[in-house]
Write an enzyme that holds these catalytic residues in place. Structure first.
Site, mmCIF file in Angstrom:
data_model
loop_
_atom_site.group_PDB
_atom_site.id
_atom_site.type_symbol
_atom_site.label_atom_id
_atom_site.label_comp_id
_atom_site.label_asym_id
_atom_site.label_seq_id
_atom_site.Cartn_x
_atom_site.Cartn_y
_atom_site.Cartn_z
ATOM 1 N N GLY A 116 -8.657 5.473 4.588
ATOM 2 C CA GLY A 116 -7.809 5.189 5.740
ATOM 3 C C GLY A 116 -6.421 5.806 5.719
ATOM 4 C CG ASP B 36 -6.752 -7.961 7.317
ATOM 5 O OD1 ASP B 36 -6.096 -8.509 8.211
ATOM 6 O OD2 ASP B 36 -7.985 -8.097 7.219
ATOM 7 N N GLY C 120 -4.628 -9.013 1.996
ATOM 8 C CA GLY C 120 -3.834 -8.729 0.800
ATOM 9 C C GLY C 120 -4.669 -8.600 -0.456
ATOM 10 C CG ASP D 207 -13.205 2.633 9.275
ATOM 11 O OD1 ASP D 207 -12.307 2.012 8.651
ATOM 12 O OD2 ASP D 207 -14.416 2.433 9.074
ATOM 13 N NE ARG E 29 -12.367 6.462 7.835
ATOM 14 C CZ ARG E 29 -12.080 5.301 7.243
ATOM 15 N NH1 ARG E 29 -10.851 4.817 7.283
ATOM 16 N NH2 ARG E 29 -13.023 4.627 6.603
#
Ligand code: IMP
Ligand code: MG
Length: 176
Positions: free
Chosen positions: A45, A104, A106, A160, A166
């Site tokens: 990502g 998010d 973590g 994604d 992406r």
């Protein structure tokens, strides 16, 4: 792609992303002047953010990449991280900056931090393009944040859905 793209509601435009990344790059670079810095990107990502951020840092730095897979829930209540691709160089004694696309729960970042700290870097900091603090399950230190966003599933600029989107130059909310 255009029919699918219409299901993506723009959240951060290309111009907004680029402006913020220039600011972040300048700020981070100022903190690392004269230091042996290695920027560690978490694949997949991070690739657009990593390229833009490091180019916005007018200092000498080294780069390396790592890919991990997280398993949430199920029998692994605390989450588990598997290394799919490890760094190709040592970080011991070097100043390490982990570059992430989004934090998010973590869980991933927490595990990666511990894994890298075991290798005894001179310092370890984290920069993420996006932060979703409302989703946090594991407390994790994030030193630099591009944008704090609400609890929405976003795609684009590296992020994604099922491996796709992406390559969008902006970030948008995906509604399947
Ligand atoms: P965490 O361990 O829950 O913090 O997971 C972080 C990873 O989940 C990120 O590196 C992304 O790969 C993925 N992720 C979390 N939120 C999103 C999102 O909104 N869109 C796309 N991927 C996400
Ligand atoms: Mg990721």
């Amino acid at each position: 792609m255009s029919a699918v793209r219409s299901r993506i509601q723009p959240m951060l435009t290309e111009a907004q992303l680029q402006a913020r990344i220039q600011e972040l790059g300048a700020q981070i670079a100022a903190d690392y002047v004269g230091k042996d810095l290695i920027a560690v990107g978490l694949l997949n990502g991070v690739y657009p953010f990593f390229a833009d951020l490091t180019r916005a840092m007018p200092i000498e730095l080294d780069v390396s990449f790592m890919q991990v897979a997280s398993y949430h829930g199920g029998t692994h209540s605390t989450g588990e991280v598997k290394i799919i691709k490890d760094l190709d160089k040592a970080i011991q004694g070097r100043h390490c900056l982990v570059v992430e696309d989004i934090v998010d729960t973590g869980t991933t970042l927490h595990k990666v931090r511990n894994l890298l700290l075991d290798r005894e870097p001179a310092s370890l900091k984290v920069v993420t393009l996006l932060d979703k603090p409302s989703r946090r399950k594991t407390e994790v230190l994030v030193d630099y944040v591009g944008f704090t966003i609400e609890d929405k599933f976003v795609v684009g600029y590296g992020l994604d859905f099922d491996g796709k989107f992406r390559n969008l130059p902006f970030v948008g909310v995906y509604q399947p």
